[in-house]
Write an enzyme that holds these catalytic residues in place. Structure first.
Site, mmCIF file in Angstrom:
data_model
loop_
_atom_site.group_PDB
_atom_site.id
_atom_site.type_symbol
_atom_site.label_atom_id
_atom_site.label_comp_id
_atom_site.label_asym_id
_atom_site.label_seq_id
_atom_site.Cartn_x
_atom_site.Cartn_y
_atom_site.Cartn_z
ATOM 1 N N HIS A 1 39.977 25.914 -13.784
ATOM 2 C CA HIS A 1 40.731 24.812 -13.215
ATOM 3 C C HIS A 1 40.804 23.194 -13.594
ATOM 4 O O HIS A 1 39.549 23.093 -14.396
ATOM 5 C CB HIS A 1 40.830 24.681 -11.497
ATOM 6 C CG HIS A 1 39.581 24.520 -11.201
ATOM 7 N ND1 HIS A 1 39.128 23.097 -11.071
ATOM 8 C CD2 HIS A 1 38.741 25.298 -10.113
ATOM 9 C CE1 HIS A 1 37.691 23.187 -10.400
ATOM 10 N NE2 HIS A 1 37.629 24.296 -10.068
ATOM 11 N N CYS B 1 33.279 27.583 -10.145
ATOM 12 C CA CYS B 1 34.194 27.467 -11.100
ATOM 13 C C CYS B 1 34.098 27.171 -12.449
ATOM 14 O O CYS B 1 33.015 26.464 -12.531
ATOM 15 C CB CYS B 1 35.425 26.724 -10.442
ATOM 16 S SG CYS B 1 36.110 27.745 -8.700
#
Length: 388
Positions: A309, A327
């Site tokens: 992301h 992440c």
């Protein structure tokens, strides 16, 4: 007159059958007896979940047709001795069936029965909606509402048909939710342009202890899109994108902080979904109050919360340091372009040092971390014929 009365009595006595009603003209001859059949399932509240068997009293069967109220036919076969016919599929719950049989003497007989509702119904969730286009790593994944003890019986009713005879196998695993799950993975990544059809002929199949009966069939069809692959190097802090084997782009990233809970998962994963702008709350993944923010261009990699992301707040570390909470983060501009070009089902591999290892198979689509032989061994029909 006496002969006529006897014939009428005979016809009346054999309900569901019809005879020729003619004598052969020889002295002392008798009328041909009516055709009579028996069915293993009789009545208005028959227990579903078993095959239908039709048996002829005399002579041999030539044809048997068993249909439900909607006209759908149960396929079946006549035994070599011609005495019985058995359906290939089970009688489904809550259904009315008509049985039509004909013998080799051109006589016919009909009967009917109705199955009761299932005490417990099992259902499935399928990961690829009909008509979708997905990346080359996307497996077919079926998650069951209730336990499946009769895995082999269920797997026999699952069929994958492809436009290029792709080799693959079903494998049973536990989903991240704890439910039983069966996936179909090709031996190698799909080829672009492949058309795939999945048939789940489960209506009337018994899941086994604690699972209940299935009360419907399921199916889906999808297409394999462009061959787009992603690799993240934890050592180089870079994400490489290829398309059709050609290098497309290299993007500086910052992945999970090495050591402890904030490290990234490694190994072969798959982009599970493109979720866009979502709220990420560290408390939902066991990281206390490390963060709670809206995050753009989010693409899920595991059920446990690993994403690729946009992470503009971490821009100083892109290409330099792995400092995220697990992440793979990148700039807004890179994330926007990456999100637009990526497909659900694209392979996403994380390599290098500092990870916390591979995620569990059911925590996303982790089957690509197994060898082909290891994956085939997870089939309940291991060693038997497989769909392809």
């Amino acid at each position: 007159m006496a002969g006529t009365a006897l014939l009428a009595a005979a016809l009346t006595a054999c309900s569901g059958g019809s005879g020729s009603g003619a004598e052969d003209g020889k002295p002392g001859s008798k009328p041909k007896p009516d055709m009579a059949v028996s069915v293993n399932l009789t009545g208005d509240q028959v227990k579903a979940g078993e095959p239908v068997t039709v048996t002829v009293a005399e002579g041999k069967l030539a044809q048997v047709k068993v249909t439900d109220a909607k006209g759908a036919e149960l396929p079946g076969k006549i035994a070599d001795d011609g005495k019985t016919w058995t359906s290939e599929r089970n009688a489904a719950p809550g259904s009315e069936y008509k049985v039509e049989a004909q013998n080799t003497e051109s006589q016919s007989a009909t009967t009917q029965f109705r199955t009761g509702a299932a005490d417990k119904v099992n259902k499935v969730s399928i990961n690829i909606p009909k008509g979708n286009t997905v990346g080359v790593a996307m497996p077919v994944s079926i998650v069951f509402d209730n336990p499946v003890a009769n895995k082999a019986e269920v797997e026999k009713q699952l069929k994958v048909t492809t436009s290029d005879n792709t080799e693959g196998s079903w494998g049973w695993i536990k989903d991240y939710s704890g439910n039983d799950r069966v996936d179909w993975r090709p031996k190698e990544y799909w080829k672009s342009g492949t058309d795939v059809k999945v048939e789940m002929n489960l209506n009337g199949v018994d899941s086994g202890k604690g699972g209940g009966l299935f009360a419907k069939d399921y199916n889906t069809e999808f297409k394999i899109g462009k061959d787009r692959r992603i690799e993240v190097s934890l050592d180089a802090k870079k994400m490489s994108v290829t398309e059709n084997g050609q290098a497309l782009k290299t993007i500086p990233v910052s992945a999970g902080t090495p050591g402890g809970k904030k490290a990234s998962w490694s190994g072969k994963m798959v982009i599970m979904s493109k979720e866009g702008t979502i709220r990420m709350d560290s408390q939902t993944v066991g990281l206390d109050d490390a963060y709670d923010k809206m995050v753009d261009y989010s693409m899920r990699l595991t059920w446990s919360g690993m994403y690729a992301h946009a992470a503009p707040w971490n821009s100083a570390n892109f290409g330099r340091t792995n400092s995220s909470s697990g992440c793979v983060g990148m700039s807004d501009a890179d994330a926007k372009d990456f999100f637009a070009q990526s497909q659900v089902g694209d392979p996403f591999e994380v390599v290098g040092s500092g990870s916390k290892g591979n995620a569990d198979l059911g925590n996303g689509y982790g089957e690509w971390n197994l060898s082909w032989d290891e994956w085939k061994a997870k089939s309940a029909l291991a060693g038997g014929a497989r769909n392809g």
